[in-house]
Scaffold this motif. Structure first.
Motif, short mmCIF file in Angstrom:
data_model
loop_
_atom_site.label_atom_id
_atom_site.label_comp_id
_atom_site.label_asym_id
_atom_site.label_seq_id
_atom_site.Cartn_x
_atom_site.Cartn_y
_atom_site.Cartn_z
N LEU A 109 -5.64 9.03 -0.73
CA LEU A 109 -6.76 9.29 -1.65
C LEU A 109 -6.33 10.23 -2.77
O LEU A 109 -6.67 10.00 -3.94
CB LEU A 109 -7.94 9.90 -0.89
N GLU A 110 -5.59 11.28 -2.43
CA GLU A 110 -5.14 12.23 -3.45
C GLU A 110 -4.23 11.57 -4.47
O GLU A 110 -4.22 11.95 -5.64
CB GLU A 110 -4.44 13.41 -2.79
N LEU A 111 -3.46 10.57 -4.03
CA LEU A 111 -2.56 9.85 -4.93
C LEU A 111 -3.27 8.71 -5.67
O LEU A 111 -2.67 8.06 -6.53
CB LEU A 111 -1.37 9.29 -4.15
N GLY A 112 -4.51 8.46 -5.32
CA GLY A 112 -5.26 7.39 -5.94
C GLY A 112 -4.84 6.01 -5.48
O GLY A 112 -5.07 5.02 -6.17
N ASP A 113 -4.21 5.92 -4.32
CA ASP A 113 -3.72 4.65 -3.79
C ASP A 113 -4.79 4.05 -2.87
O ASP A 113 -4.75 4.20 -1.66
CB ASP A 113 -2.41 4.88 -3.02
N SER A 114 -5.73 3.35 -3.49
CA SER A 114 -6.86 2.81 -2.73
C SER A 114 -6.42 1.70 -1.78
O SER A 114 -7.02 1.52 -0.72
CB SER A 114 -7.96 2.32 -3.66
N GLY A 115 -5.39 0.95 -2.14
CA GLY A 115 -4.90 -0.11 -1.26
C GLY A 115 -4.36 0.46 0.04
O GLY A 115 -4.68 -0.03 1.13
N ALA A 116 -3.50 1.49 -0.08
CA ALA A 116 -2.95 2.13 1.11
C ALA A 116 -4.07 2.77 1.93
O ALA A 116 -4.10 2.64 3.16
CB ALA A 116 -1.91 3.17 0.74
N PHE A 117 -5.00 3.44 1.24
CA PHE A 117 -6.10 4.09 1.94
C PHE A 117 -6.90 3.06 2.74
O PHE A 117 -7.24 3.29 3.91
CB PHE A 117 -7.03 4.81 0.98
N SER A 118 -7.20 1.93 2.15
CA SER A 118 -7.99 0.90 2.82
C SER A 118 -7.29 0.42 4.09
O SER A 118 -7.92 0.30 5.16
CB SER A 118 -8.24 -0.28 1.88
N CYS A 119 -6.00 0.15 4.01
CA CYS A 119 -5.23 -0.30 5.18
C CYS A 119 -5.16 0.79 6.24
O CYS A 119 -5.29 0.52 7.44
CB CYS A 119 -3.82 -0.71 4.75
N GLN A 120 -4.95 2.04 5.81
CA GLN A 120 -4.87 3.15 6.75
C GLN A 120 -6.21 3.41 7.42
O GLN A 120 -6.26 3.67 8.63
CB GLN A 120 -4.37 4.40 6.03
N ALA A 121 -7.28 3.32 6.65
CA ALA A 121 -8.61 3.54 7.22
C ALA A 121 -8.94 2.47 8.26
O ALA A 121 -9.53 2.77 9.30
CB ALA A 121 -9.66 3.56 6.11
N LYS A 122 -8.54 1.23 7.99
CA LYS A 122 -8.76 0.16 8.96
C LYS A 122 -7.98 0.43 10.25
O LYS A 122 -8.51 0.31 11.35
CB LYS A 122 -8.35 -1.18 8.38
N ALA A 123 -6.71 0.83 10.10
CA ALA A 123 -5.89 1.15 11.27
C ALA A 123 -6.48 2.34 12.03
O ALA A 123 -6.50 2.35 13.27
CB ALA A 123 -4.45 1.44 10.85
N ALA A 124 -6.98 3.33 11.30
CA ALA A 124 -7.60 4.51 11.94
C ALA A 124 -8.83 4.11 12.72
O ALA A 124 -9.04 4.59 13.84
CB ALA A 124 -7.95 5.55 10.88
#
Length: 101
Positions: A64-79
């Motif tokens: 989120l801090e890096l503005g990488d919404s794609g990575a955040f979305s994948c990480q949030a799903k895994a979480a």
């Protein structure tokens, strides 16, 4: 759930988490957690889940801090999958994370 199933499913979820790691250090830490999940007594798996939840929480905030919404979305799903598994397998207890620190 059998204890072997729990360990195997946790290993699979950690492999999925490793796939969405965006830093080498996070990848190494996840790989270490996966080794622990595969080799530790099943009574210790709760600790692995809690540490994995803490790590994926940090990964999400970094994305989120890096503005990488794609990575955040994948990480949030895994979480979410890891959290649901931890709850269903009764491994998380009262795990919470305070974001105010």
């Amino acid at each position: 759930m059998t204890q072997q199933y729990v360990a195997g499913e946790l290993s699979l979820l950690l492999a999925q988490l490793w796939a969405v790691a965006t830093t080498e250090s996070a990848g190494r830490e996840i790989a270490g957690l996966r080794r622990e999940a595969e080799t530790m007594p099943t009574s210790a798996l709760g600790s692995v889940v809690v540490r994995a939840m803490t790590l994926v929480d940090q990964m999400c905030w970094e994305s989120l801090e890096l503005g990488d919404s794609g990575a955040f979305s994948c990480q949030a799903k895994a979480a979410a999958q890891l959290h649901e598994f931890g709850v269903c397998a009764n491994l998380l207890g009262g795990w919470t994370h305070d974001h105010s620190t």
